[in-house]
Design a protein around this motif. Structure first.
Motif, PDB file in Angstrom:
ATOM      1  N   GLY A 217       0.804  -1.214   0.000  1.00  0.00           N
ATOM      2  CA  GLY A 217       0.000   0.000   0.000  1.00  0.00           C
ATOM      3  C   GLY A 217       0.835   1.261   0.000  1.00  0.00           C
TER       4      GLY A 217
ATOM      5  N   SER B 145      -0.385   8.086   4.501  1.00  0.00           N
ATOM      6  CA  SER B 145      -1.757   7.639   4.735  1.00  0.00           C
ATOM      7  C   SER B 145      -1.813   6.927   6.078  1.00  0.00           C
ATOM      8  CB  SER B 145      -2.212   6.683   3.628  1.00  0.00           C
ATOM      9  OG  SER B 145      -3.487   6.150   3.909  1.00  0.00           O
TER      10      SER B 145
ATOM     11  N   ILE C 120      -3.854   4.537   8.732  1.00  0.00           N
ATOM     12  CA  ILE C 120      -4.860   3.470   8.761  1.00  0.00           C
ATOM     13  C   ILE C 120      -4.916   2.884  10.163  1.00  0.00           C
ATOM     14  CG2 ILE C 120      -5.489   1.187   7.861  1.00  0.00           C
ATOM     15  CD1 ILE C 120      -3.859   1.935   5.339  1.00  0.00           C
TER      16      ILE C 120
ATOM     17  N   LYS D 294     -10.966  -1.831   8.744  1.00  0.00           N
ATOM     18  CA  LYS D 294      -9.873  -0.962   8.320  1.00  0.00           C
ATOM     19  C   LYS D 294     -10.441   0.457   8.230  1.00  0.00           C
ATOM     20  CE  LYS D 294      -6.981  -2.223   5.079  1.00  0.00           C
ATOM     21  NZ  LYS D 294      -6.475  -2.579   3.732  1.00  0.00           N
TER      22      LYS D 294
ATOM     23  N   VAL E 262      -9.702   4.158   7.253  1.00  0.00           N
ATOM     24  CA  VAL E 262      -8.724   4.800   6.377  1.00  0.00           C
ATOM     25  C   VAL E 262      -8.964   6.302   6.301  1.00  0.00           C
ATOM     26  CG1 VAL E 262      -8.534   2.692   5.017  1.00  0.00           C
ATOM     27  CG2 VAL E 262     -10.126   4.469   4.284  1.00  0.00           C
TER      28      VAL E 262
ATOM     29  N   TYR F 276      -5.804   7.177   1.339  1.00  0.00           N
ATOM     30  CA  TYR F 276      -5.754   5.739   1.048  1.00  0.00           C
ATOM     31  C   TYR F 276      -6.518   5.423  -0.232  1.00  0.00           C
ATOM     32  CZ  TYR F 276      -6.641   0.719   1.439  1.00  0.00           C
ATOM     33  OH  TYR F 276      -6.717  -0.625   1.186  1.00  0.00           O
ATOM     34  N   PRO F 277      -6.037   4.544  -1.118  1.00  0.00           N
ATOM     35  CA  PRO F 277      -4.725   3.885  -1.071  1.00  0.00           C
ATOM     36  C   PRO F 277      -3.682   4.725  -1.809  1.00  0.00           C
ATOM     37  CG  PRO F 277      -6.031   2.912  -2.828  1.00  0.00           C
ATOM     38  CD  PRO F 277      -6.891   3.982  -2.205  1.00  0.00           C
TER      39      PRO F 277
ATOM     40  N   GLU G 227      -8.884  -5.312  -2.386  1.00  0.00           N
ATOM     41  CA  GLU G 227      -8.101  -4.201  -1.853  1.00  0.00           C
ATOM     42  C   GLU G 227      -6.633  -4.482  -2.161  1.00  0.00           C
ATOM     43  OE1 GLU G 227      -8.212  -4.155   2.463  1.00  0.00           O
ATOM     44  OE2 GLU G 227      -9.032  -6.184   2.475  1.00  0.00           O
TER      45      GLU G 227
ATOM     46  N   ASP H 144      -3.804  -3.967  -0.743  1.00  0.00           N
ATOM     47  CA  ASP H 144      -2.880  -4.361   0.324  1.00  0.00           C
ATOM     48  C   ASP H 144      -3.418  -5.507   1.169  1.00  0.00           C
ATOM     49  OD1 ASP H 144      -4.941  -2.803   1.211  1.00  0.00           O
ATOM     50  OD2 ASP H 144      -3.763  -1.609   2.612  1.00  0.00           O
TER      51      ASP H 144
ATOM     52  N   ARG I 199       1.307   4.461   5.909  1.00  0.00           N
ATOM     53  CA  ARG I 199       1.862   4.114   4.601  1.00  0.00           C
ATOM     54  C   ARG I 199       2.546   5.350   4.016  1.00  0.00           C
ATOM     55  NH1 ARG I 199      -1.754  -0.075   3.162  1.00  0.00           N
ATOM     56  NH2 ARG I 199      -1.968  -1.349   5.052  1.00  0.00           N
TER      57      ARG I 199
END
Length: 837
Positions: free
Chosen positions: A58, A86, A88, A107, A109, A113-114, A173, A175, A211
């Motif tokens: 990600g 990012s 998460i 998750k 976010v 993201y992403p 998704e 990741d 990320r």
């Protein structure tokens, strides 16, 4: 001069074609192909993980924290070195629709993201659009969870105290592979939508990942070193795109190594076939060898002649095996990729090719050296008698020495390639033990057949079958070794799989709690305990404070330098605290602190793991909890049994060390199955922030994973059985001449075709049943050893799997026996007897 002469003679021998070497080639090809195919798939997955590391992760890198978000200093460094960041949050929760509650991996976010890759939704839309708030914040869900909750797009559900509207199904998704194994299907929501849910309060169980996407050309190694140096004591873990899904990569590597070792079993079976085929071929060349000796050829020339011939055919088999083993996965790449949860780049890779060639080269040399050594013992006098079979005893000592060196080299190569010396020794020891047991059983079967034959005079078909098994030129040895070893591997795999899944599906639910309740806040504990303890269906409840920490240093040194790559150091571990010694805790060494102790931090450690890590009383452990280092003295060791899925902590500290830190409580509840639904409904209604993990559901997900592993290993073992079947066919084909002569004599004496066929059928059934029975014994022994010593589970015989092994042995030998019975039955006795004059 002798080498040139041997080469010329070998070339002339090869002009006769591959007659006599078909089984030899087939065994080499299958053995090489199996190992090359497994290695090619493994390397292809690793190449895909490397190529798409940033997508799987990600971002170019990810920094993970436990139970907290990054502080200003940490966030400032990230934003200073990265183009974009990012945030998460990942945790487990209950998705609630009416009275239905299902566990989900959430998750949460942010808008960035992403950073890399795309989230695919149905109906198709950007993720930020799906998550934006209108009357309610939006969410997307795994289709499995949508079906479990029986809702549709536009319906609402609850996480904690927050209502969400389902906007789309989550198809993929980018990741997902980096997330690892989860206990529930995925739900994605916006981070800011959880502010009032109570799910991310201080002390609750969640992890955060940041990320990072770096400018092109950034040196990931330098950035990793800087991050680890800057945040050495903050509990931050680093992962980057060089290995975007380390858990998957490690799993694939270990499974591949195990399948390679299963492939070695197939190579051992093939080796039996190689040896038997070569013996049969050399037996047919007895007069040729004797003639060469009469003309002055010495032992060296004889050995070199057939060694060169076998070497050329062996290299041909290896080349064809590599082409098949590498080509088949590439050809089937679209089908394989569709079944894989991660990307793969299918192409020829040198590592698996080299690995397969090394294994097969050693195997061919080991199994051909002794028959060749026996061939050089043939004398000129053999022209006057049938004598290759009379060259009894061991070959020259130098061949024995070379064979031992080759076996040691093969063991060393297997340990090197698999990276697991213990597993290699277990595998090779099991193969050697099974071969020895099968050889002994074959010898015993021949003796028994010879003893029983006189008693079967009133049953001619049975007597002929026993005579063929116990008499000269019998194929009992090759049949028992080749077929028996293949069945032994399948029997062991079946028993290991059955017992492991049985321990999970049958035994564990009887020992394990009904629910794990997590994220219980301290002020919620009185109400929770009142509901549970007053329920007559509840037989036991355990509760404890719950934190998580990372062991960073041992006696002032980095933990990895002291304990290596032990699993306790692979990420954060559960930590609790207790005053008085709990009633269910058993100390194995040391002393527990006083109930009112308030001095320097002390820690009690799980005894088995402490021994594995080399820890002892008095050691200083530095544990990072919520970004703060706590240095505690190891003062006691405790028994901790993780196999029951109950509550167990690697580390327990004195209360003064931890109780001031933000934390929640965890509880396990043991209840009757019919009361579980009511307990879940009441607790979830009273405390929406609390997450319940139903142990039976978790067991089911683990069982499904094990089923996939067992299927992969069974496919690998099936190649071993196929090789054994080919060896069986080779033994039957080599036996054709003797059986044809036998049938001619019997016909001359008045025996009918039906009775001769009955004799051949009885012989095949006896050999198959014997091979299956011995394989069953070897498989049960191997399954028990692995279950007891490696898996550390109980063991009981899985009878359906066990009986199918014996049935398979009888069926395979019977089919081969009947297939090769037609030639002797239809041959004319006069022509056969004249040829023997």
């Amino acid at each position: 001069m002798s080498l040139a002469l041997s080469a010329r003679l070998a070339r002339r021998e090869l002009r006769g074609g591959l007659r006599g070497f078909r089984i030899f080639l087939a065994c080499v090809i299958l053995g090489v192909a199996a190992i090359a195919a497994v290695g090619t798939v493994r390397e292809s997955i690793q190449a895909g993980l490397s190529r798409d590391g940033a997508v799987l992760l990600g971002g170019d890198a990810a920094l993970e924290l436990t139970y907290r978000f990054a502080d200003e200093d940490e966030r400032g460094w990230m934003e200073g070195v990265a183009q974009s960041v990012s945030e998460i949050a990942d945790f487990r929760s209950l998705a609630v629709v009416g009275e239905t509650r299902m566990l989900t991996q959430v998750k949460a976010v942010d808008g960035a993201y992403p950073l890399v890759g795309d989230v695919v939704l149905d109906p198709a839309m950007p993720l930020d659009v799906a998550l934006q708030e209108s009357s309610l914040p939006g969410a997307v869900m795994d289709p499995v969870l949508i079906a479990q909750l029986d809702i549709a797009v536009g319906d609402t559900f609850r996480l904690g105290t927050q209502e969400f509207e389902l906007r789309a199904a989550l198809e993929s998704e980018p990741d997902a592979a980096a997330a690892g194994f989860g206990l529930g299907p995925r739900t994605i929501v916006a981070r800011e939508a959880l502010e009032a849910s109570g799910l991310l309060a201080p002390g609750t169980l969640f992890s955060t990942q940041y990320r990072l996407k770096f400018p092109p050309g950034s040196d990931l190694a330098v950035l990793e070193a800087e991050a680890k140096s800057r945040f050495e004591t903050s509990g931050i873990s680093w992962q980057d795109a060089r290995n975007g899904a380390p858990g998957v990569a490690q799993f694939v590597d270990r499974l591949g190594a195990f399948l390679i070792l299963v492939g070695l079993s197939g190579l051992a079976v093939g080796g039996v076939g190689i040896s038997a085929a070569l013996r049969a071929y050399l037996a047919s060349k007895t007069r040729t060898i004797a003639t060469l000796r009469t003309l002055g050829a010495d032992r060296r020339v004889i050995f070199q002649t057939y060694f060169i011939q076998v070497g050329i055919l062996g290299l041909l088999g290896m080349a064809l095996g590599v082409l098949l083993g590498v080509g088949l996965p590439i050809l089937l790449a679209p089908l394989i990729e569709a079944r894989l949860p991660v990307p793969a780049v299918f192409a020829p890779y040198p590592a698996p090719i080299f690995e397969a060639l090394i294994y097969s080269l050693f195997a061919v040399l080991i199994f051909t050296l002794w028959p060749l050594a026996k061939a050089e013992q043939v004398r000129a006098s053999t022209l006057f008698r049938d004598a290759l079979s009379d060259t009894r005893g061991l070959p020259n000592w130098r061949y024995i020495g070379v064979t031992l060196i080759l076996i040691i080299a093969l063991l060393s190569a297997a340990a090197w390639f698999s990276g697991n010396l213990q597993l290699t020794l277990w595998t090779v020891g099991g193969i050697a033990g099974a071969l020895a047991l099968l050889a002994l059983a074959a010898l015993l079967l021949r003796r028994v057949a010879k003893v029983l034959r006189p008693a079967s005079r009133r049953r001619p078909a049975l007597g002929w079958a026993l005579g063929a098994i116990g008499g000269p030129g019998t194929t009992a040895g090759p049949v028992m070794l080749s077929l028996g070893l293949g069945l032994s591997v399948l029997a062991a795999v079946g028993q290991i799989d059955g017992n492991l899944r049985g321990a999970i599906e049958r035994d564990l639910p009887g020992q394990a709690p009904s629910y794990f309740f997590i994220d219980l806040q301290k002020d919620q504990m009185p109400g929770f305990l009142e509901r549970i303890e007053t329920d007559p269906a509840v037989s036991q409840i355990e509760q404890a404070p719950m934190l998580r920490g990372i062991i960073t240093r041992i006696n002032g040194r980095p933990a990895a330098e002291v304990a290596g790559d032990h699993w306790v150091l692979e990420g954060d571990r559960g930590v609790s605290y207790a005053g008085a010694l709990p009633e269910t805790t058993t100390l194995t060494d040391g002393t527990w602190w006083a109930e009112d102790y308030s001095g320097a931090p002390q820690v009690s450690f799980a005894a088995e793991e402490a021994a594995e890590m080399g820890l002892s009383l008095g050691d200083q452990l530095t544990v990072n909890i919520l970004g703060r280092d706590i240095e505690a003295t190891l003062t006691s060791l405790r028994e901790v049994d993780f196999s029951t899925a109950g509550m167990g902590f690697i580390m327990v500290m004195n209360p003064a060390a931890l109780e001031a830190a933000p934390h929640s409580f965890i509880a396990t509840v043991y209840a009757e199955a019919e009361a579980e639904a009511a307990i879940l409904r009441d607790v979830a209604g009273m405390f929406p922030n609390v997450t319940a993990i139903r142990v039976r559901d978790a067991i089911g997900r683990v069982s499904d994973l094990l089923a996939g592993l067992a299927a992969a290993v069974s496919w690998g073992a099936s190649v071993t059985l196929l090789t054994g079947f080919l060896v069986l066919i080779g033994a039957a084909a080599a036996d054709q001449s003797a059986r044809r002569y036998e049938a001619a004599i019997l016909k001359t004496l008045g025996a009918s075709r039906a009775r001769i066929l009955a004799s051949l059928t009885i012989r095949a059934m006896i050999l198959g049943a014997a091979a299956g029975a011995v394989a069953l014994g070897a498989g049960l022994l191997g399954g028990w050893a692995v279950s007891y010593y490696i898996m550390e589970t109980g063991f009981e015989v899985i009878w359906p799997s066990a009986l199918s092994i014996v049935a398979a042995g009888v069926s395979v030998t019977l089919l081969a026996g009947i297939a090769f019975a037609w030639g002797p039955l239809t041959a004319r006795p006069a022509a056969i007897l004249r040829a023997r004059e």
